[in-house]
Design an enzyme around this catalytic site. Structure first.
Site, PDB file in Angstrom:
ATOM      1  N   ASN A  73     -36.732  31.725 -32.116  1.00  0.00           N
ATOM      2  CA  ASN A  73     -37.410  31.640 -33.414  1.00  0.00           C
ATOM      3  C   ASN A  73     -37.607  33.001 -34.075  1.00  0.00           C
ATOM      4  O   ASN A  73     -38.008  33.068 -35.234  1.00  0.00           O
ATOM      5  CB  ASN A  73     -38.762  30.930 -33.263  1.00  0.00           C
ATOM      6  CG  ASN A  73     -38.582  29.434 -33.087  1.00  0.00           C
ATOM      7  OD1 ASN A  73     -37.471  28.918 -33.164  1.00  0.00           O
ATOM      8  ND2 ASN A  73     -39.683  28.733 -32.843  1.00  0.00           N
ATOM      9  N   CYS A 170     -37.393  14.948 -39.671  1.00  0.00           N
ATOM     10  CA  CYS A 170     -36.810  15.125 -38.346  1.00  0.00           C
ATOM     11  C   CYS A 170     -37.669  14.394 -37.324  1.00  0.00           C
ATOM     12  O   CYS A 170     -38.697  13.806 -37.675  1.00  0.00           O
ATOM     13  CB  CYS A 170     -36.628  16.597 -38.002  1.00  0.00           C
ATOM     14  SG  CYS A 170     -38.103  17.405 -37.454  1.00  0.00           S
ATOM     15  N   ASP A 358     -45.411  24.122 -29.959  1.00  0.00           N
ATOM     16  CA  ASP A 358     -44.165  24.113 -29.178  1.00  0.00           C
ATOM     17  C   ASP A 358     -44.428  24.067 -27.672  1.00  0.00           C
ATOM     18  O   ASP A 358     -43.483  23.987 -26.884  1.00  0.00           O
ATOM     19  CB  ASP A 358     -43.313  25.353 -29.524  1.00  0.00           C
ATOM     20  CG  ASP A 358     -42.617  25.202 -30.863  1.00  0.00           C
ATOM     21  OD1 ASP A 358     -42.671  24.106 -31.444  1.00  0.00           O
ATOM     22  OD2 ASP A 358     -42.016  26.187 -31.335  1.00  0.00           O
ATOM     23  N   ARG A 450     -30.410  23.482 -27.573  1.00  0.00           N
ATOM     24  CA  ARG A 450     -30.676  24.141 -28.860  1.00  0.00           C
ATOM     25  C   ARG A 450     -31.519  25.395 -28.673  1.00  0.00           C
ATOM     26  O   ARG A 450     -31.408  26.349 -29.446  1.00  0.00           O
ATOM     27  CB  ARG A 450     -31.447  23.192 -29.791  1.00  0.00           C
ATOM     28  CG  ARG A 450     -30.614  22.096 -30.389  1.00  0.00           C
ATOM     29  CD  ARG A 450     -31.411  21.366 -31.436  1.00  0.00           C
ATOM     30  NE  ARG A 450     -32.088  22.333 -32.282  1.00  0.00           N
ATOM     31  CZ  ARG A 450     -33.278  22.153 -32.848  1.00  0.00           C
ATOM     32  NH1 ARG A 450     -33.930  21.041 -32.687  1.00  0.00           N
ATOM     33  NH2 ARG A 450     -33.813  23.093 -33.607  1.00  0.00           N
TER      34      ARG A 450
HETATM   35  C1  UD1 Z   1     -41.644  26.929 -36.937  1.00  0.00           C
HETATM   36  C2  UD1 Z   1     -40.899  27.000 -35.628  1.00  0.00           C
HETATM   37  C3  UD1 Z   1     -41.171  25.764 -34.794  1.00  0.00           C
HETATM   38  C4  UD1 Z   1     -42.680  25.562 -34.620  1.00  0.00           C
HETATM   39  C5  UD1 Z   1     -43.387  25.589 -35.972  1.00  0.00           C
HETATM   40  C6  UD1 Z   1     -44.888  25.559 -35.851  1.00  0.00           C
HETATM   41  C7  UD1 Z   1     -38.951  28.303 -36.230  1.00  0.00           C
HETATM   42  C8  UD1 Z   1     -37.484  28.348 -36.439  1.00  0.00           C
HETATM   43  N1  UD1 Z   1     -39.484  27.114 -35.922  1.00  0.00           N
HETATM   44  O1  UD1 Z   1     -41.151  25.787 -37.640  1.00  0.00           O
HETATM   45  O2  UD1 Z   1     -40.562  25.940 -33.518  1.00  0.00           O
HETATM   46  O3  UD1 Z   1     -42.915  24.308 -34.032  1.00  0.00           O
HETATM   47  O4  UD1 Z   1     -43.040  26.786 -36.692  1.00  0.00           O
HETATM   48  O5  UD1 Z   1     -45.324  26.610 -35.066  1.00  0.00           O
HETATM   49  O6  UD1 Z   1     -39.609  29.316 -36.283  1.00  0.00           O
HETATM   50  N2  UD1 Z   1     -44.989  22.411 -44.067  1.00  0.00           N
HETATM   51  C9  UD1 Z   1     -45.090  21.872 -45.322  1.00  0.00           C
HETATM   52  N3  UD1 Z   1     -44.334  22.419 -46.324  1.00  0.00           N
HETATM   53  C10 UD1 Z   1     -43.491  23.475 -46.132  1.00  0.00           C
HETATM   54  C11 UD1 Z   1     -43.408  24.027 -44.849  1.00  0.00           C
HETATM   55  C12 UD1 Z   1     -44.174  23.479 -43.837  1.00  0.00           C
HETATM   56  O7  UD1 Z   1     -45.839  20.909 -45.546  1.00  0.00           O
HETATM   57  O8  UD1 Z   1     -42.849  23.916 -47.086  1.00  0.00           O
HETATM   58  C13 UD1 Z   1     -45.789  21.841 -42.971  1.00  0.00           C
HETATM   59  C14 UD1 Z   1     -44.921  21.259 -41.839  1.00  0.00           C
HETATM   60  O9  UD1 Z   1     -44.496  19.933 -42.135  1.00  0.00           O
HETATM   61  C15 UD1 Z   1     -45.860  21.345 -40.668  1.00  0.00           C
HETATM   62  C16 UD1 Z   1     -46.637  22.633 -40.945  1.00  0.00           C
HETATM   63  O10 UD1 Z   1     -46.485  22.897 -42.334  1.00  0.00           O
HETATM   64  O11 UD1 Z   1     -46.745  20.247 -40.675  1.00  0.00           O
HETATM   65  C17 UD1 Z   1     -46.174  23.840 -40.180  1.00  0.00           C
HETATM   66  O12 UD1 Z   1     -44.768  23.934 -40.284  1.00  0.00           O
HETATM   67  P1  UD1 Z   1     -43.996  25.315 -40.239  1.00  0.00           P
HETATM   68  O13 UD1 Z   1     -44.889  26.385 -39.739  1.00  0.00           O
HETATM   69  O14 UD1 Z   1     -43.334  25.538 -41.563  1.00  0.00           O
HETATM   70  O15 UD1 Z   1     -42.886  25.018 -39.167  1.00  0.00           O
HETATM   71  P2  UD1 Z   1     -41.448  25.648 -39.190  1.00  0.00           P
HETATM   72  O16 UD1 Z   1     -41.528  26.986 -39.811  1.00  0.00           O
HETATM   73  O17 UD1 Z   1     -40.477  24.659 -39.715  1.00  0.00           O
END
Ligand code: UD1
Length: 484
Positions: A73, A170, A358, A450
């Site tokens: 990540n 997802c 995670d 992955r």
């Molecule tokens: C990253 C990590 C993933 C980890 C997650 C939370 C990477 C590549 N992946 O995923 O392994 O599980 O952080 O620690 O670094 N959300 C919204 N709108 C957005 C973006 C996010 O509503 O535009 C929500 C998501 O649905 C979720 C929450 O915010 O409920 C946190 O998600 P986010 O921190 O963005 O996860 P990722 O960055 O996708």
């Protein structure tokens, strides 16, 4: 169904590289690199690797030492950051996992040159984006890895346009990217969403004030990268504080970006005209390390973790101490021993420095072996308990109610045929199998590939009985054809 032993990269028989590549002609083996140029019309995950399974016989304590790989990540945004400059970016400690291969493929499909080190330099990659021709992240790649959306901000900042497939939902939740889009609009981008794609354009991004509605890790990273080349100052509030965000800021700073506050809730970025190349070593993978810690604890082992960063694992270490585990942490290593009955303890997933989502699945396996009732609350993703049903099939007593799982322990686990549903859920099943009575078969291990580098080899190295098998199927999809 015929099952055959598999090589670590997932191909039957002799180990072969996933992509066949040409030599770039350097003389010393340690410094030789391979440049990948792929015809992406035919890219697909080799169907035989989709069918890999693990066969695990439980009961062996994990004893010895295991080397932790670089953080997937942190590596993914670092690779996307290479888009921001026309000079080479050299990244070290890159893990050899499928998501990294997907990101390489994505960058190459845009016109980047991606050189891979091999031999002793096999975890190094050099990315040159001086000839980006196609600022697009196609659906075929984004659907296999949501983090592909990390190219949106850098493409827009460097090329003034980007076309990135919308990721869709997802297995663990809806996971929208609305906060990335809103943030880029605050920096002056025009964004349309059509035919499943986000089409973004901007002459030059301009600094702005962004307050994230919700803390998002890749959202913070995407916007931080975009703002490095924007005109003027950007202030981002309610930012993610994860170590991976801090690592990305360190790389961007080496590239000439002006960033302060990474690792706090407020990040300030003074945009610059141009970024340059840099060399950077990716931080160790805290989730891989934590997974091995829990595996060692549950098997009653004595495990030394090398090349890890215990300062990133505070919430896990504290929780395990509450359960009665003894952990000795150095600066870049940890020793975990456990010969005692574990006591139940509740967890609630939070953004860093809280307990990581995670690690929730792996902790649930631990809770099945703890004495008493553990309440696990998942606050980050709405559908992240898919492993609970599979653990129940192995004998666990788990009740899921909305965002809570109530685990009553200790229940002996027995072998069963189980199936991975996502990356971290897979890790929880592997750990469960290590303590189960008998031989467990875990299906769909492409999920674990992955994000965990050769997990079966690492586990075998410290005493686990685990092997990879695959089904022989007729080849349905062509392997990527190599252009040069
Ligand atoms: C990253 C990590 C993933 C980890 C997650 C939370 C990477 C590549 N992946 O995923 O392994 O599980 O952080 O620690 O670094 N959300 C919204 N709108 C957005 C973006 C996010 O509503 O535009 C929500 C998501 O649905 C979720 C929450 O915010 O409920 C946190 O998600 P986010 O921190 O963005 O996860 P990722 O960055 O996708």
């Amino acid at each position: 169904m015929k099952l055959v032993p598999k090589s670590p990269n997932g191909n039957p028989g002799k180990a072969e590289p996933l992509l066949s590549v040409g030599d770039s002609g350097f003389k010393k083996p340690v410094s030789r690199t391979r440049t990948i140029r792929i015809d992406f019309r035919n890219v697909a995950i080799a169907p035989e690797s989709l069918m890999d399974k693990f066969v695990i016989r439980g009961g062996n304590p994990l004893v010895g030492s295991v080397r932790i790989s670089g953080a997937k990540n942190a590596a993914l945004p670092a690779m996307a950051a290479a888009i921001l400059t026309d000079e080479p970016v050299i990244l070290e400690n890159i893990p050899d996992v499928r998501d990294i291969q997907t990101e390489r493929n994505l960058l190459v499909s845009m016109g980047a040159e991606v050189e891979l080190g091999y031999g002793r330099a096999s975890h190094r990659t050099t990315i040159s984006c001086n000839n980006l021709v196609n600022p697009e992240a196609a659906y075929e790649l984004v659907k296999t890895m949501r983090a592909s959306t990390l190219v949106l901000g850098p493409l827009l900042a460097r090329m003034g346009r980007a076309r990135v497939s919308q990721p869709g939902g997802c297995a663990i939740g809806a996971r929208p990217i609305d906060l990335h889009i809103k943030g880029l609009e605050r920096l002056g981008a025009s964004i349309k969403q059509e035919h499943g794609y986000i089409e973004a354009s901007a002459d030059r991004l301009r600094g702005g004030h962004i307050i994230f509605d919700k803390i998002t890790v890749t959202g913070t990273e995407d916007l931080m990268m975009a703002a490095t080349l924007a005109e003027g100052e950007t202030i981002m509030e309610n930012c993610a504080r994860e170590p991976e965000v801090v690592d990305l800021a360190a790389l961007l700073t080496k590239m000439g970006a002006k960033i302060s506050g990474a690792g706090t809730h407020t990040i300030r970025i003074h945009g610059v005209e141009k970024l340059h190349g840099a060399r950077h070593r990716i931080i160790p993978d805290r989730i891989e390390a934590a997974t091995f810690v829990i595996a060692a604890v549950l098997t009653g082992g004595d495990l030394q973790l090398i090349n890890c960063d215990p300062s990133h694992l505070g919430s896990l270490i504290q929780k395990l101490e509450e359960c009665g585990v003894s952990i000795k942490a150095g600066t870049d290593s940890m020793r975990v021993t456990n010969g005692h009955q574990l006591e139940a303890a509740d967890i609630s997933t939070e953004e860093f420095p809280g307990f990581p989502t995670d690690m929730q699945a792996q902790y649930m396996t631990l809770a099945t072996q703890s004495q008493g009732t553990s309440i696990i609350t998942e606050n980050i993703f709405e559908n992240r308990f898919m492993h609970a049903g599979e653990l129940a099939r192995m004998g666990a007593n788990i009740k899921v109610k909305g965002s809570r799982a109530i685990v009553r322990g200790k229940t002996p686990l027995s072998s069963a045929a189980v199936q991975c549903s996502d990356l971290r859920a897979s890790a929880s099943l592997v750990i469960a199998a290590l303590v189960a009575d008998g031989e467990t078969i875990i299906d769909r291990v492409y999920h674990i590939d992955r994000g965990y580098e050769r997990i079966e080899e690492k586990l075998k190295g410290v005493g686990a009985q685990i092997r990879r098998i695959g089904e022989i199927l007729p080849k349905r999809a062509a392997a990527p054809s190599v252009v040069a």
